[in-house]
Every structure is written in structure tokens, then in C-alpha cells.
Design a protein around this motif. Sequence first.
Motif, short mmCIF file in Angstrom:
data_model
loop_
_atom_site.label_atom_id
_atom_site.label_comp_id
_atom_site.label_asym_id
_atom_site.label_seq_id
_atom_site.Cartn_x
_atom_site.Cartn_y
_atom_site.Cartn_z
N TRP A 287 -1.35 1.06 -0.52
CA TRP A 287 0.08 0.87 -0.34
C TRP A 287 0.73 0.46 -1.64
O TRP A 287 0.07 -0.04 -2.57
CB TRP A 287 0.36 -0.20 0.72
CG TRP A 287 -0.19 -1.59 0.42
CD1 TRP A 287 -1.38 -2.08 0.81
CD2 TRP A 287 0.46 -2.62 -0.34
NE1 TRP A 287 -1.53 -3.37 0.35
CE2 TRP A 287 -0.42 -3.72 -0.35
CE3 TRP A 287 1.68 -2.72 -0.99
CZ2 TRP A 287 -0.10 -4.92 -1.01
CZ3 TRP A 287 2.00 -3.90 -1.66
CH2 TRP A 287 1.10 -4.99 -1.65
N TRP B 224 5.66 2.38 0.54
CA TRP B 224 4.97 3.66 0.34
C TRP B 224 3.51 3.48 0.77
O TRP B 224 2.74 2.79 0.12
CB TRP B 224 5.06 4.08 -1.13
CG TRP B 224 4.47 5.42 -1.39
CD1 TRP B 224 3.29 5.70 -2.04
CD2 TRP B 224 5.04 6.69 -1.01
NE1 TRP B 224 3.09 7.06 -2.08
CE2 TRP B 224 4.14 7.69 -1.46
CE3 TRP B 224 6.19 7.06 -0.33
CZ2 TRP B 224 4.38 9.05 -1.26
CZ3 TRP B 224 6.43 8.40 -0.14
CH2 TRP B 224 5.54 9.37 -0.59
N LEU C 21 11.12 0.30 -1.02
CA LEU C 21 10.42 1.43 -0.43
C LEU C 21 8.99 1.01 -0.14
O LEU C 21 8.25 0.60 -1.04
CB LEU C 21 10.42 2.62 -1.40
CG LEU C 21 9.51 3.80 -1.05
CD1 LEU C 21 9.89 4.42 0.28
CD2 LEU C 21 9.52 4.84 -2.17
N ALA D 209 7.82 4.77 4.38
CA ALA D 209 7.31 6.13 4.32
C ALA D 209 5.79 6.06 4.45
O ALA D 209 5.10 5.69 3.49
CB ALA D 209 7.72 6.80 3.02
N LEU E 229 7.94 12.57 -0.45
CA LEU E 229 8.93 11.74 -1.13
C LEU E 229 10.15 12.59 -1.52
O LEU E 229 10.01 13.63 -2.16
CB LEU E 229 8.32 11.13 -2.39
CG LEU E 229 9.28 10.30 -3.26
CD1 LEU E 229 9.70 9.03 -2.53
CD2 LEU E 229 8.63 9.95 -4.60
N ALA F 16 1.32 5.51 -6.73
CA ALA F 16 2.54 4.72 -6.93
C ALA F 16 3.19 5.01 -8.27
O ALA F 16 4.42 5.00 -8.39
CB ALA F 16 2.21 3.23 -6.81
N THR G 85 16.10 8.75 -1.12
CA THR G 85 15.57 7.41 -0.89
C THR G 85 16.36 6.37 -1.67
O THR G 85 16.75 5.32 -1.14
CB THR G 85 14.08 7.35 -1.28
OG1 THR G 85 13.34 8.29 -0.50
CG2 THR G 85 13.51 5.96 -1.08
N VAL H 32 5.39 7.89 -7.88
CA VAL H 32 6.58 7.55 -7.10
C VAL H 32 7.60 6.85 -8.00
O VAL H 32 8.80 7.18 -7.97
CB VAL H 32 6.21 6.65 -5.90
CG1 VAL H 32 7.45 6.28 -5.11
CG2 VAL H 32 5.19 7.34 -5.00
N ASN I 77 -0.17 5.09 2.13
CA ASN I 77 -1.12 6.20 2.25
C ASN I 77 -2.29 5.71 3.08
O ASN I 77 -3.13 4.94 2.60
CB ASN I 77 -1.60 6.67 0.87
CG ASN I 77 -0.49 7.31 0.07
OD1 ASN I 77 -0.13 8.45 0.29
ND2 ASN I 77 0.06 6.56 -0.88
#
Length: 212
Positions: free
Chosen positions: A206, A169, A167, A147, A152, A183, A157, A186, A171
Motif C-alpha cells: 500500500w 493506493w 490517495l 483505489a 490510475l 508508488a 484523482t 503513482v 495492491n
Amino acid sequence: MSPMLPRVLPSPDGKPLPPQETAEAFRTFARDLAAGRRLWAAAEAGFIGRLFDELAADWDTAQATGRDDPLRDALDRGGPLLDGPCLEVGSGTGQFTPLLISAFPAVVSIDLSQQMLRQAAGRSPARVRADASALPVADASLAAVAAIDMLLFPAETARVLAPGGLLLWINQLGQDGPLYLPAEDVVDALPGCWTAVGAEAGWGSWAVLRRG
């Protein structure tokens, strides 16, 4: 959340900052959606699909950052990676699909925008127009969900990831990005127990999250 890893990829000059008011509105929406305070329905999906259809033609030259530092760093230091298929959600024009293909044996790219998927021809060999809130994927069938600057959908997921799946994740602009979600948020949003490792890289950040 595990401690953040030290930065190894520096942040270059010239970070492209989105308009502050617009970015904050999108960040609020992203936070509320992940936490279940906001519903995702046909109206929201239609708005996002139309918006990115309009942006698709000049996305690579006018909108995209063009930097893969956070994803590269996540793949290098966020493992181990499972040997299995990866689903790239919100894949856009496929700028980062080749990097995912180098790390996973099969990558399927999905996006709400048909025009974005058309622009991805040549980068993303397997492209499907789909809504990430209802993935056309069997339960527990994926080694990874990638992603990159994406909303989200926690339950969906978690549903599609195999045991030990992860996952990614990403940015691209870190806290300045319009869909930035830290995070910690998340991890809190995902059902079940998850571990995470992350770092800043380039302009962004990340996290790799794995079901505990």
C-alpha cells in the motif's frame, strides 16, 4: 517517495497468483495509462465494464483474495486522515467498503460494472455506476480517494481531492497483481507535488499519497 515503513502484517502462505501472461498484459496497460502513453476511450471502458459484469456473480468466491491486510495497514499507519468523504473507485463487490466506512464519515462506491455494484448491496450503502476517468464529483471535495487494485487516472484523482486529501493506493497482491503500479510511478504520474508513505502488508502493498 518516503522510505517504506517496516512490515507489521506477515505474508501468509497460499498467495493466489494470477496467470503470468494475463497479469503482465494488464500491468503494461496500467503503466502506460498512468503515464499518458495509452488513451482511455469508450472501447476500453466498455471492455472493462463487460469483463467485470461477467465475473461479478462468483467474484467473491472465485476471484477475490478476501484479505484486507494492505488497506487495514494503510488506514492504521498512513494517516492522519481528513475528516471528510471518501470515494472508493473500482469498488467491485464492496468487500472493502465496510473498512472504509469505519474510517471516514461518508463513503461513495463507484464502479464501471453494474453487476459488481449489485453484488455490493448490503456492503456499500451509496453506489454509483461511473467511469473513474470522469468522476461525478466536484473539484476539491473529497478527503480521500481509495483505489484498491485499480487503474490510475492521475488528473481526475488530483482534481477531486481537497487540500491535504489523500490517495489510498492499494495492491492486494503487491507486484504480482494484474494492476500493480509502484508508488513511485503513482507519484510521478500525479500532477503537482505529492508525498507518500507505504509498506508491504499481507500478500500485498500500500501507499498513502498526499498533495504537498
